[in-house]
Design a protein around this motif. Structure first.
Motif, mmCIF file in Angstrom:
data_model
loop_
_atom_site.group_PDB
_atom_site.id
_atom_site.type_symbol
_atom_site.label_atom_id
_atom_site.label_comp_id
_atom_site.label_asym_id
_atom_site.label_seq_id
_atom_site.Cartn_x
_atom_site.Cartn_y
_atom_site.Cartn_z
ATOM 1 N N LEU A 172 25.447 28.507 -9.471
ATOM 2 C CA LEU A 172 25.787 27.787 -8.249
ATOM 3 C C LEU A 172 27.286 27.526 -8.227
ATOM 4 O O LEU A 172 27.914 27.389 -9.280
ATOM 5 C CB LEU A 172 25.041 26.456 -8.177
ATOM 6 C CG LEU A 172 23.519 26.529 -8.265
ATOM 7 C CD1 LEU A 172 22.940 25.131 -8.313
ATOM 8 C CD2 LEU A 172 22.955 27.292 -7.098
ATOM 9 N N TYR A 190 30.088 22.669 -3.789
ATOM 10 C CA TYR A 190 28.967 21.831 -3.380
ATOM 11 C C TYR A 190 28.817 20.507 -4.118
ATOM 12 O O TYR A 190 28.134 19.614 -3.628
ATOM 13 C CB TYR A 190 27.659 22.604 -3.531
ATOM 14 C CG TYR A 190 27.629 23.835 -2.674
ATOM 15 C CD1 TYR A 190 27.541 23.733 -1.293
ATOM 16 C CD2 TYR A 190 27.731 25.091 -3.232
ATOM 17 C CE1 TYR A 190 27.537 24.857 -0.492
ATOM 18 C CE2 TYR A 190 27.724 26.228 -2.444
ATOM 19 C CZ TYR A 190 27.628 26.100 -1.074
ATOM 20 O OH TYR A 190 27.629 27.214 -0.288
ATOM 21 N N PHE A 191 29.383 20.368 -5.298
ATOM 22 C CA PHE A 191 29.053 19.201 -6.105
ATOM 23 C C PHE A 191 30.243 18.394 -6.611
ATOM 24 O O PHE A 191 30.081 17.233 -6.960
ATOM 25 C CB PHE A 191 28.214 19.622 -7.320
ATOM 26 C CG PHE A 191 27.036 20.474 -6.946
ATOM 27 C CD1 PHE A 191 25.973 19.933 -6.250
ATOM 28 C CD2 PHE A 191 27.013 21.815 -7.280
ATOM 29 C CE1 PHE A 191 24.889 20.702 -5.897
ATOM 30 C CE2 PHE A 191 25.925 22.591 -6.927
ATOM 31 C CZ PHE A 191 24.869 22.046 -6.229
ATOM 32 N N GLY A 203 24.729 21.172 -0.931
ATOM 33 C CA GLY A 203 24.438 21.367 -2.346
ATOM 34 C C GLY A 203 23.053 20.881 -2.709
ATOM 35 O O GLY A 203 22.331 21.530 -3.477
ATOM 36 N N GLU A 256 25.754 31.400 -2.332
ATOM 37 C CA GLU A 256 25.554 29.997 -2.650
ATOM 38 C C GLU A 256 24.833 29.820 -3.970
ATOM 39 O O GLU A 256 25.113 28.900 -4.739
ATOM 40 C CB GLU A 256 24.761 29.310 -1.538
ATOM 41 C CG GLU A 256 25.506 29.252 -0.225
ATOM 42 C CD GLU A 256 24.672 28.627 0.865
ATOM 43 O OE1 GLU A 256 25.183 27.705 1.515
ATOM 44 O OE2 GLU A 256 23.519 29.056 1.070
#
Length: 63
Positions: free
Chosen positions: A22, A27-28, A38, A59
Motif C-alpha cells: 500500500l 493514504y496514511f 486509505g 492503490e
C-alpha cells in the motif's frame, strides 16, 4: 527489495498470497481527506468488503 530478505518465502502470509503493498505516504502518513480513502483500501484488502470506489492496482497490489 523486501522479497530478497532471507526467510521471506517462509512467511505464512507470503505462502498464502496475502501480502499487499500500500502507498503509505498517499493514504496514511498525513491527516486529511486521503485518510478516508486509505481506510476504504484497508477495508477491502483486510476484509474483502468494498467501501467506496473499487481499489485500483496503484492503490494496493498483491506481492
Amino acid at each position: 527489495m523486501l522479497t530478497c530478505h532471507p526467510g521471506w518465502a517462509d512467511l505464512p502470509a507470503v505462502r498464502a498470497g496475502q501480502v499487499w503493498v500500500l502507498d503509505g505516504p498517499a493514504y496514511f502518513n498525513r491527516p486529511g481527506p486521503r485518510v478516508v480513502r486509505g481506510v476504504e483500501v484497508l477495508t477491502q484488502v483486510l476484509h474483502g468488503v468494498r467501501a467506496g470506489a473499487p481499489v485500483e492496482c496503484g492503490e494496493a497490489r498483491r506481492v
